[in-house]
Design a protein around this motif. Structure first.
Motif, PDB file in Angstrom:
ATOM      1  N   MET A  58     -17.637  65.915 -19.089  1.00 53.83           N
ATOM      2  CA  MET A  58     -18.940  66.176 -19.702  1.00 53.83           C
ATOM      3  C   MET A  58     -19.623  67.385 -19.063  1.00 53.83           C
ATOM      4  N   GLU A  59     -19.732  67.411 -17.736  1.00 50.25           N
ATOM      5  CA  GLU A  59     -20.400  68.537 -17.074  1.00 50.25           C
ATOM      6  C   GLU A  59     -19.619  69.826 -17.265  1.00 50.25           C
ATOM      7  N   LEU A  60     -18.316  69.742 -17.154  1.00 50.37           N
ATOM      8  CA  LEU A  60     -17.477  70.924 -17.301  1.00 50.37           C
ATOM      9  C   LEU A  60     -17.628  71.546 -18.691  1.00 50.37           C
ATOM     10  N   SER A  61     -17.790  70.722 -19.709  1.00 50.34           N
ATOM     11  CA  SER A  61     -17.882  71.240 -21.080  1.00 50.34           C
ATOM     12  C   SER A  61     -19.042  72.207 -21.252  1.00 50.34           C
ATOM     13  N   GLN A  62     -20.084  72.064 -20.410  1.00 47.27           N
ATOM     14  CA  GLN A  62     -21.248  72.936 -20.528  1.00 47.27           C
ATOM     15  C   GLN A  62     -20.908  74.390 -20.204  1.00 47.27           C
ATOM     16  N   LEU A  63     -19.788  74.614 -19.516  1.00 48.13           N
ATOM     17  CA  LEU A  63     -19.390  75.982 -19.187  1.00 48.13           C
ATOM     18  C   LEU A  63     -19.056  76.797 -20.426  1.00 48.13           C
ATOM     19  N   ALA A  64     -18.831  76.137 -21.547  1.00 45.41           N
ATOM     20  CA  ALA A  64     -18.561  76.873 -22.781  1.00 45.41           C
ATOM     21  C   ALA A  64     -19.720  77.797 -23.134  1.00 45.41           C
ATOM     22  N   THR A  65     -20.922  77.418 -22.718  1.00 46.39           N
ATOM     23  CA  THR A  65     -22.090  78.265 -23.026  1.00 46.39           C
ATOM     24  C   THR A  65     -22.114  79.529 -22.175  1.00 46.39           C
ATOM     25  N   ASP A  66     -21.321  79.576 -21.109  1.00 47.18           N
ATOM     26  CA  ASP A  66     -21.267  80.767 -20.251  1.00 47.18           C
ATOM     27  C   ASP A  66     -20.364  81.852 -20.826  1.00 47.18           C
ATOM     28  N   ILE A  67     -19.557  81.504 -21.820  1.00 48.87           N
ATOM     29  CA  ILE A  67     -18.586  82.450 -22.365  1.00 48.87           C
ATOM     30  C   ILE A  67     -19.294  83.395 -23.326  1.00 48.87           C
ATOM     31  N   PRO A  68     -19.264  84.700 -23.065  1.00 53.49           N
ATOM     32  CA  PRO A  68     -19.984  85.655 -23.919  1.00 53.49           C
ATOM     33  C   PRO A  68     -19.507  85.595 -25.367  1.00 53.49           C
ATOM     34  N   MET A 128     -10.704  76.271 -18.834  1.00 53.69           N
ATOM     35  CA  MET A 128     -11.956  76.884 -19.280  1.00 53.69           C
ATOM     36  C   MET A 128     -12.055  78.328 -18.810  1.00 53.69           C
ATOM     37  N   GLN A 129     -11.627  78.603 -17.580  1.00 51.52           N
ATOM     38  CA  GLN A 129     -11.699  79.970 -17.076  1.00 51.52           C
ATOM     39  C   GLN A 129     -10.690  80.872 -17.784  1.00 51.52           C
ATOM     40  N   SER A 130      -9.539  80.331 -18.168  1.00 53.24           N
ATOM     41  CA  SER A 130      -8.593  81.112 -18.967  1.00 53.24           C
ATOM     42  C   SER A 130      -9.200  81.464 -20.318  1.00 53.24           C
ATOM     43  N   LEU A 131      -9.882  80.506 -20.929  1.00 56.61           N
ATOM     44  CA  LEU A 131     -10.564  80.767 -22.198  1.00 56.61           C
ATOM     45  C   LEU A 131     -11.643  81.828 -22.016  1.00 56.61           C
ATOM     46  N   HIS A 132     -12.394  81.724 -20.933  1.00 58.92           N
ATOM     47  CA  HIS A 132     -13.452  82.694 -20.632  1.00 58.92           C
ATOM     48  C   HIS A 132     -12.852  84.100 -20.497  1.00 58.92           C
ATOM     49  N   ASP A 178     -19.274  83.516  -9.265  1.00 54.50           N
ATOM     50  CA  ASP A 178     -18.925  83.653 -10.682  1.00 54.50           C
ATOM     51  C   ASP A 178     -17.592  84.370 -10.859  1.00 54.50           C
ATOM     52  N   VAL A 179     -17.431  85.486 -10.149  1.00 55.33           N
ATOM     53  CA  VAL A 179     -16.193  86.264 -10.290  1.00 55.33           C
ATOM     54  C   VAL A 179     -15.025  85.499  -9.678  1.00 55.33           C
ATOM     55  N   MET A 180     -15.247  84.843  -8.541  1.00 57.33           N
ATOM     56  CA  MET A 180     -14.204  84.014  -7.957  1.00 57.33           C
ATOM     57  C   MET A 180     -13.703  82.981  -8.953  1.00 57.33           C
ATOM     58  N   ALA A 181     -14.630  82.292  -9.602  1.00 49.07           N
ATOM     59  CA  ALA A 181     -14.265  81.226 -10.538  1.00 49.07           C
ATOM     60  C   ALA A 181     -13.449  81.770 -11.702  1.00 49.07           C
ATOM     61  N   LEU A 182     -13.844  82.933 -12.195  1.00 52.74           N
ATOM     62  CA  LEU A 182     -13.152  83.520 -13.340  1.00 52.74           C
ATOM     63  C   LEU A 182     -11.686  83.770 -13.023  1.00 52.74           C
TER      64      LEU A 182
END
Length: 752
Positions: A58-68, A128-132, A178-182
């Protein structure tokens, strides 16, 4: 690879998608996934996507909003497939039939939408980071239809940042994370304390941040040169800063949201002069500004450290806590009555064992609190408790020893992972600590040494790069030193060794320069300067010259007639063979404009190439280069003494070249390197002797090299002993005096 019914159903339901060739869209991810299949077609992003997630995501799914550019319409707990479902994003917990192991994930993009599957949060986060990344790498508003199956090689994938020597703004730390995570790093090693400043508020010891966090000079080098003193917060000259406990907690939560754990480092027993300046009773002398190490014979030391750790543990949930343990000067302990009394009480033989005792106290305390201790490889000295993890920095030896003894290890050797080292020719770069660590050398690193027993390889948890900020006074310089080298390390840590290939990585990297620009990262730009390699072919008696630059597809032009290259000069397309001595001049071009300085390549076909050399003084065993062939192989060294072409000496150089027969000689020239930072200097004098029989020698010439009173970061010069008139000889004795008692590095002796 197995996929769920939902995924298979999606392959046949074409709702919103756009046609595109696989060549127009790409999946040039870094780090490289284990398996990528690019299919025909693309998913249009000119629509809104509902997100369906498994409960644990659930919490992880919110990262979708970070994707430009990814428009999210809603979030909903996934329960079952609805026929009327629009094109969607699914972030789902895998089932046994999906055959996915811990941290593994699949990412599928097809006409039905986007499906990420994993058995755990770590794997889903990677998906998620691969998708980003995929989204940021595309030039169009679409995503390629892909199938990715992926998992990390190592569980520990770290980046370090020293905020003691130069304090970094809180907002920058978030950007760094942020960059580390990506790029799928999962460990941020936060070096919070050191002699240059204490950076974390400790409620029980307020002077750590009201005074020990501030100094009268902004830059570390100035502070180190002028007294190494501290001032109270609020004084006119105060420079520095600290993070409140609330900020630290906020950063911990922020990083956790991105899948990153923060490991705090509280230095002990050395690198602690800032603590002892405000709490001098914890030193052996009882006086401020007299030592850097805690008094380990004083019980108050351990009370202080445990009190500090209690507050640290309350802020940081990390399983690992780093206690430093490096570079402790033990001389004060040798004369301290308290330390010697403890040593006698414990029946210890050395001060190394005294340090081991201090480290063990901290290790046992952390274990009692349910945590694990990490320390630099010096914690091996005097013995190590079970459960301690070693961070090997002085090379790989400490890590190899620890792993073979059954200790967990994180590899972080200076040779490959110290990002405070120069990444290109030091003469063209901002001041750095020293050394030379280009992108390709980082990428070449393999954390699992062949010297580690096969059954102990599991103890290598991963690798980490360190950024010590002596010469990084601001975030922009940190970014410049970290990126893109951190991307190379990301692939070292993630991608299986047999799948890594530097030319292919370099091709993918070209797309990531644009990504870093979009993130406003001040990365190091690839240089246009021409680099060269020369190999002498003894059979053909010719030199083969290979030219390159850090540009991916460079335009390089050259001349051999002494003129400067221009846009009409021959274009370099393949290695150049020259059978005569010459000066090759070369430069990079963009369209018709020259983009780099002219590089002069001195090519010598000389009389000593391939001849035998007798060394009367031996080279340093760390820098043998090619042994007895080094100085007569026709190869010139580059900008680093670690390139296998520079031979290093810590003594005078004395050697004899046997030319096989008497030859007419006019000069002897030798190239030396000077790099004051690591202690590399030109010789104080050079002498050349000649002989017909190898027994009786006569002096042929000498010189005293010109040495700049204020040498720069790097200088390479050829020193020539030119004879007054031609002489005949069979043997040449060459002497170079090491008057600085430092390193002499020499790469070729040219005899004409």
């Amino acid at each position: 690879m197995k996929f769920s019914r939902l995924t298979l159903l999606g392959c046949f339901l074409v709702i919103t998608w756009c046609s595109s060739s696989a060549q127009e869209l790409h999946a040039d991810l870094i780090p490289k996934p284990n398996k990528v299949v690019i299919n025909e077609g693309a998913l249009s992003l000119d629509q809104s996507f509902p997100v369906y997630y498994s409960e644990r995501f659930m919490e992880l799914s919110q990262l979708a909003t970070d994707i430009p550019g990814m428009r999210i319409s809603s979030f909903e707990l996934f329960k079952r497939v609805k026929k009327q479902q629009p094109t969607s994003i699914w972030i789902l917990e895998s089932q046994a039939s999906d055959n996915l192991r811990a941290s593994e994930y699949t990412l599928i993009i097809n006409p039905r939408g986007i499906v990420i599957k994993s058995p755990d949060v770590a794997g889903a986060m990677a998906g998620m980071q691969s998708l980003h990344q995929l989204r940021m790498l595309q030039d169009s508003n679409a995503l390629p239809f892909v199938e990715i199956q992926d998992k990390p090689r190592f569980g520990y994938r770290g980046l370090h940042l020293d905020v003691s020597r130069h304090f970094m703004p809180f907002d920058f730390l978030k950007k760094y994370i942020d960059v580390m995570a990506l790029y799928k790093f999962n460990q941020f090693h936060w070096h919070l304390t050191d002699g240059a400043g204490w950076r974390l508020a400790i409620n029980r010891y307020p002077e750590l941040t009201s005074k020990a966090a501030w100094r009268p000079q902004a830059h570390f080098q100035d502070w180190e040169q002028y007294g190494k003193r501290y001032v109270a917060q609020g004084t006119p000259n105060a420079h520095g800063g600290f993070y409140t406990q609330e900020q630290a907690r906020e950063l911990v939560a922020y990083a956790a949201r991105k899948g990153i754990n923060i490991i705090p480092e509280i230095e002990m027993p050395g690198h602690s002069e800032e603590v002892l300046a405000v709490y001098p009773e914890l030193s052996c002398t009882g006086l401020p500004y007299t030592q850097n190490e805690f008094c380990v014979g004083n019980e108050q030391t351990f009370t202080f450290l445990k009190n500090v750790l209690d507050e640290v543990l309350d802020i940081f949930p990390s399983e690992y806590i780093h206690i430093g343990g490096d570079e402790a000067d033990k001389s004060h302990w040798k004369t301290c009555p308290k330390c010697q009394a403890l040593k006698e009480k414990l029946q210890l033989q050395t001060e190394e064992e005294l340090q081991s005792y201090a480290v063990q106290q901290m290790d046992e305390y952390l274990q009692a609190k349910g945590r694990k201790m990490i320390g630099w490889d010096e914690i091996l000295e005097g013995g190590l408790t079970d459960g301690a993890t070693v961070m090997s920095w002085r090379g790989e030896e400490g890590g190899i020893e620890a792993a073979n003894k059954g200790h967990d290890v994180i590899m972080t050797p200076q040779s490959h992972l110290y990002f405070d080292f120069y990444q290109f020719d030091p003469r063209t770069q901002p001041k750095a600590f020293g050394g030379y660590l280009p992108l390709e050398r980082v990428y070449s690193y393999n954390p699992v040494s062949t010297q580690i027993d096969a059954d102990k390889a599991k103890h290598i948890l991963g690798a980490q790069a360190n950024l010590w900020t002596e010469y990084m006074p601001n975030p922009q310089q940190v970014e410049y030193m970290a990126f893109p080298r951190a991307l190379a390390l990301a692939e070292v840590n993630w991608t299986e060794q047999e799948q890594r290939d530097f030319p292919e990585f370099r091709r993918r990297l070209q797309k990531h320069y644009a990504l870093l620009q979009d993130l406003q990262v001040n990365y190091y730009r690839p240089s246009f300067d021409v680099q060269y390699d020369v190999v002498y072919d003894s059979a053909k008696r010719s030199n083969r010259i290979t030219l390159s630059s850090e540009q991916f597809d460079p335009t390089i032009r050259y001349t051999t007639d002494g003129t400067d290259p221009d846009n009409q000069s021959p274009l370099y397309i393949a290695p150049i063979d020259l059978a005569v001595s010459a000066t090759l001049k070369t430069a990079s071009f963009l369209d018709s404009a020259r983009m780099s300085p002219i590089t002069n390549v001195e090519l010598d076909i000389h009389k000593a190439i391939g001849k035998s050399v007798q060394y009367n003084t031996k080279w340093n065993e760390r820098y043998p280069a090619q042994g007895e062939r080094t100085l007569v192989d026709g190869r010139k060294g580059g900008v680093t003494y670690q390139d296998g072409k520079w031979q290093g000496f810590t003594s005078d150089i004395e050697l004899v070249i046997d030319l096989d027969r008497r030859e007419e000689l006019r000069r002897v020239a030798a190239r030396f390197m000077q790099m004051p930072g690591p202690g590399v200097f030109f010789p104080g004098s050079i002498k050349v002797w000649i002989s017909d029989n190898g027994k009786s020698y006569r002096e042929a010439g000498s010189l005293v090299p010109h040495v700049d009173a204020n040498p720069g970061v790097l200088d390479i010069q050829s020193f020539e002993v030119k004879f007054d008139k031609p002489v005949m000889a069979k043997f040449i004795k060459f002497e170079a005096k090491n008057t600085k008692n430092a390193f002499l590095f020499i790469d070729e002796l040219v005899v004409d």
